[in-house]
Structures are given as C-alpha cells and as structure tokens.
Scaffold this active site. Structure first.
Site, mmCIF file in Angstrom:
data_model
loop_
_atom_site.group_PDB
_atom_site.id
_atom_site.type_symbol
_atom_site.label_atom_id
_atom_site.label_comp_id
_atom_site.label_asym_id
_atom_site.label_seq_id
_atom_site.Cartn_x
_atom_site.Cartn_y
_atom_site.Cartn_z
ATOM 1 N N GLU A 1 0.856 -1.185 0.000
ATOM 2 C CA GLU A 1 0.000 0.000 0.000
ATOM 3 C C GLU A 1 0.887 1.227 0.000
ATOM 4 O OE1 GLU A 1 -0.718 2.469 2.518
ATOM 5 O OE2 GLU A 1 0.500 1.706 4.148
ATOM 6 N N ARG B 1 -5.462 -0.407 4.584
ATOM 7 C CA ARG B 1 -5.202 -0.058 3.178
ATOM 8 C C ARG B 1 -4.607 -1.225 2.382
ATOM 9 N NH1 ARG B 1 -3.483 4.860 5.807
ATOM 10 N NH2 ARG B 1 -1.325 4.147 5.743
ATOM 11 N N HIS C 1 4.504 7.301 2.268
ATOM 12 C CA HIS C 1 5.112 6.037 2.654
ATOM 13 C C HIS C 1 4.610 4.905 1.762
ATOM 14 C CE1 HIS C 1 2.227 4.444 6.073
ATOM 15 N NE2 HIS C 1 1.919 3.891 4.938
HETATM 16 C C1 HEM Z 1 1.361 6.959 10.499
HETATM 17 C C2 HEM Z 1 3.399 11.305 10.747
HETATM 18 C C3 HEM Z 1 7.708 9.319 9.906
HETATM 19 C C4 HEM Z 1 5.754 4.958 10.613
HETATM 20 C C5 HEM Z 1 1.559 8.313 10.543
HETATM 21 C C6 HEM Z 1 0.518 9.275 10.406
HETATM 22 C C7 HEM Z 1 1.083 10.498 10.480
HETATM 23 C C8 HEM Z 1 2.488 10.307 10.663
HETATM 24 C C9 HEM Z 1 0.399 11.851 10.384
HETATM 25 C C10 HEM Z 1 -0.937 8.966 10.122
HETATM 26 C C11 HEM Z 1 -0.910 8.840 8.614
HETATM 27 C C12 HEM Z 1 -2.157 8.510 7.938
HETATM 28 O O1 HEM Z 1 -2.617 7.349 8.043
HETATM 29 O O2 HEM Z 1 -2.666 9.409 7.294
HETATM 30 C C13 HEM Z 1 4.729 11.141 10.456
HETATM 31 C C14 HEM Z 1 5.625 12.221 10.134
HETATM 32 C C15 HEM Z 1 6.842 11.671 9.892
HETATM 33 C C16 HEM Z 1 6.691 10.236 10.069
HETATM 34 C C17 HEM Z 1 5.229 13.683 10.075
HETATM 35 C C18 HEM Z 1 8.150 12.334 9.531
HETATM 36 C C19 HEM Z 1 8.343 13.649 9.474
HETATM 37 C C20 HEM Z 1 7.553 7.974 10.054
HETATM 38 C C21 HEM Z 1 8.604 7.015 9.864
HETATM 39 C C22 HEM Z 1 8.065 5.782 10.075
HETATM 40 C C23 HEM Z 1 6.667 5.968 10.370
HETATM 41 C C24 HEM Z 1 10.035 7.385 9.449
HETATM 42 C C25 HEM Z 1 8.707 4.426 10.022
HETATM 43 C C26 HEM Z 1 9.912 4.178 9.586
HETATM 44 C C27 HEM Z 1 4.387 5.138 10.607
HETATM 45 C C28 HEM Z 1 3.425 4.053 10.536
HETATM 46 C C29 HEM Z 1 2.161 4.626 10.490
HETATM 47 C C30 HEM Z 1 2.376 6.057 10.535
HETATM 48 C C31 HEM Z 1 3.744 2.564 10.503
HETATM 49 C C32 HEM Z 1 0.831 3.912 10.328
HETATM 50 C C33 HEM Z 1 0.157 3.553 11.596
HETATM 51 C C34 HEM Z 1 -1.169 2.874 11.311
HETATM 52 O O3 HEM Z 1 -1.884 3.243 10.381
HETATM 53 O O4 HEM Z 1 -1.510 1.948 12.061
HETATM 54 N N1 HEM Z 1 2.751 8.952 10.720
HETATM 55 N N2 HEM Z 1 5.407 9.960 10.437
HETATM 56 N N3 HEM Z 1 6.399 7.311 10.369
HETATM 57 N N4 HEM Z 1 3.722 6.319 10.604
HETATM 58 FE FE1 HEM Z 1 4.578 8.118 10.699
#
Ligand code: HEM
Length: 361
Positions: free
Chosen positions: A150, A185, A334
């Site tokens: 996804e 997703r 992502h």
């Molecule tokens: C989900 C912010 C970096 C792993 C999210 C979500 C946000 C967010 C807003 C909800 C997204 C959505 O479904 O619309 C951020 C921001 C980052 C960042 C602002 C960097 C500036 C990362 C990194 C990783 C990560 C580097 C892993 C290497 C995840 C995962 C979710 C997630 C796995 C999904 C959780 C779920 O749906 O159960 N993040 N993130 N994120 N993020 Fe981050």
C-alpha cells in the site's frame, strides 16, 4: 453528508476488494482531519519489484567513489525497456559507522527486473563479487504481489517511489490517520492477519565473520517493510526553518531509536537515508526516508502507535500543521510491503553483521 465527505474514496481499489473475513478498524462515521492520496495501478498489474542495491565501507576513499560510479552506471544503463522505471540514490552512515550508498529502484514486473539483471550486466558483476573485507555489497529485492503493498501521499501531484509506475491517483482516501489505517489499506488484510514468524532463526547464526562471506538470508513469513519519506525541497523559507528546527530533530530521534534499539520492537534493520544527487554524492536533495524492516506488521503498528518516539513525531506533526494552518509545502509519503518468503531475495557479500536482514537472527 457534507460535500467534502462525499469525495472520500476507499483505499482498496474496487477490483481488489473481497468479502472480509477480518474486520476493518475504520471507526464509524469517520472523516480524516486532512487529505491523503494513493497511487493507483493498472487492473492488470499483479505486482512490482523494489530493490535496495548498495555497498558499504569504513572509508570514503577513491575505491568508494568507484563503487558509486559503478552502481549509478548500472542504474542508468539503457537496455530497452528494462531500465528501472524509477530509482533514487541514497546515503547513510550506519550504526557501525560504515558509509553506505544504495539505489532504491523500481520495476513494474519481476520479468522486467530479471531482464535488467541479465542485460545490464549487473547479474554477472554480482556473481563475480568476492568478499574482500573492505567494500561490502548488498542486494535486497522485494517483489510484492499487488495485494501485499500500500502507499499513501500527502499530495496528489508529485510521485515518489512506486508511484512512478502509477496509472492514476485516487481521490482523497477514507482510511488514514486513525491507528490501524495502514493495515486497512492493504488488500491482503481483508482476509489475512499477516502474522510473522517470531521463532524463525536465520542461517546467519552459523556464520562467524560475515565480512568474509557471501550470505543469502532466507525470506521470512510476512516480513513488513516501510519506506517513509519526507521532502522539504519545495518549502518556502519560513516552513523550511520550521521543518528543520522542530520536525526534523524529532524524526531523527525516532530513526535513531529504530536503528540502535529497534530489536526491542521487532525491527531488524532501520536506515535513515538521505536522497543524494547521483552526480554529486555530497549534495542532499532535501529529501530523507526511513527504511525499516520489521518481523511483522503488528510490530510496525505497535512502534508507531505506542512508542514515545513515533508519538513525538506524530504529535509534533499536528502542531506543525496547525502552525502552518494546514497549508503545508512539506511532502510526506510512505509505502509498506508485507511479503511472503518467496517475495524476498536477500544477499550480502562481505557486509558487516549489522547490515539489513543479516541482523535477523
Ligand atoms: C502513520 C506522521 C515518519 C511509521 C503516521 C501518520 C502520520 C504520521 C500523520 C498517520 C498517517 C495517515 O494514516 O494518514 C509522520 C511524520 C513523519 C513520520 C510527520 C516524519 C516527518 C515515520 C517514519 C516511520 C513511520 C520514518 C517508520 C519508519 C508510521 C506508521 C504509520 C504512521 C507505521 C501507520 C500507523 C497505522 O496506520 O496503524 N505517521 N510519520 N512514520 N507512521 Fe509516521
């Protein structure tokens, strides 16, 4: 129903929807607080190939520069249609202090990838490589079927990664921001819990000095991979300052945690990589991404939902968006893959034991 709500689109495209045997986590009457989009692929597409191909060395000497030229040469080799559909060159200093350069490259089908391996000369080069205790090479090639990946984007214009092979872009997605939306997703999650194999031990246990070996690492059931990218190249001076002083440092802390202590949360390997100019490795393109390999999607979910480091990233992001009144030039995306063992091709020639899936013991 408000007009805005009526345009929301389910993340799983219609032709991949099936009768659920497992419930979605989507809360009732849910409306995400900000928009996100997904790349859409042709109905006939049955998978893609994403390969992480690179090398590492303690020293950044002239040999290192030669390896970089070689890698870039293979990526640019024009051999009919089999050239990668897209690739980024990236760099990281890893937890052992080694310099690593890797191309993240994308092909539309496994047969395109196989043809590139043969026709570009890369397969012959790879087969000839000998571990020499100096420069190590790694090849991590993933070939998810269409139901096992996804992608999600904060904007619907500029493609990244797998989206370079898109046919179109979705409308605003329904499933995002709530915990569990990543899983919702993934088409395969409609009928499969995607549990990893937490007991599997790797053949690498038997090997003492990985730097003097060529090692194939066996695939693991439901290995979960995330490439989570940030692009601040299009921000104005005010937003850039805000990103670099408030968001980026919090992201670095999260990435350092996963890189150095990730094994506590089921993360085998994490590389926080800078995208660099393929003609000038000292030039960062103002883009980074975290590339994490987890024992399964539940571990990735648990880190993002519960660990203080991602909660700090998540919390800081909401403040950041508020300060910019939701008018962001920062772009985030992502892509997540959950793979069968046969969809993983992992080989390491002369790499140190903390490289990629060599750590999976
Ligand atoms: C989900 C912010 C970096 C792993 C999210 C979500 C946000 C967010 C807003 C909800 C997204 C959505 O479904 O619309 C951020 C921001 C980052 C960042 C602002 C960097 C500036 C990362 C990194 C990783 C990560 C580097 C892993 C290497 C995840 C995962 C979710 C997630 C796995 C999904 C959780 C779920 O749906 O159960 N993040 N993130 N994120 N993020 Fe981050």
């Amino acid at each position: 129903m408000a007009l805005h709500e009526s345009v929301l689109e389910p993340a799983i495209p219609e032709h991949l929807r099936t009768e659920r045997t497992l419930p979605s986590r989507l809360p009732p009457d849910y409306h995400p607080p900000f928009p996100a989009y997904a790349a859409r692929f042709s109905k006939s597409a049955d998978g893609v190939v994403i390969a992480v191909i690179g090398f590492q060395s303690k020293d950044r000497d002239s040999r290192f520069e030669d390896c970089q030229k070689k890698l870039v040469g293979f990526m640019r080799q024009q051999v009919g249609d089999v050239v990668p559909k897209h690739w980024d060159l990236s760099s990281v200093i890893d937890k052992r202090g080694y310099h690593n350069i890797a191309a993240i490259a994308y092909w539309a089908t496994p047969s395109d990838y196989e043809a590139w391996l043969a026709e570009s000369g890369f397969a012959a080069f790879w087969d000839d490589l000998k571990p020499d205790g100096d420069v190590g090479w790694f090849r991590e090639a993933f070939s998810p079927s269409i139901d096992r990946f996804e992608n999600i984007f904060s904007d619907n214009e500029v493609p990244e990664g797998v989206a370079h092979m898109r046919e179109s872009v979705s409308r605003e997605l329904q499933e995002h921001v709530y915990w569990g939306s990543m899983r919702d997703r993934l088409p395969i999650s409609q009928t499969d819990l995607l549990v990893g194999n937490h007991d599997q031990r790797s053949a690498v246990d038997e090997v003492t000095d990985t730097r003097s070996q060529r090692i194939r690492v066996p695939g693991r059931r439901n290995l979960a991979i995330i490439r989570s990218g940030q692009d601040w190249s299009g921000t104005d001076a005010h937003e850039r300052e805000l990103y670099l002083t408030t968001m980026h440092p919090v992201l670095i802390k999260g990435m350092e945690y996963l890189t150095h202590q990730g094994s506590e949360t089921g993360c085998f390997s994490n590389r926080f990589m800078e995208v660099i100019d393929a003609d000038d490795a000292s030039r960062c393109m103002e883009k980074t991404f975290g590339l994490g390999y987890f024992d399964d999607i539940a571990s990735l979910e648990a880190w993002s939902k519960k660990h203080r480091t991602h909660l700090a990233i998540f919390g800081r992001f909401h403040q950041y968006a508020k300060e910019l009144e939701n008018n962001l030039q920062l772009r985030l995306f992502h892509e997540v893959l959950v793979l069968t063992p046969e969809q993983q091709d992992l080989e390491y020639v002369g790499c140190h034991e903390d490289t990629g899936m060599l750590t999976a013991r």
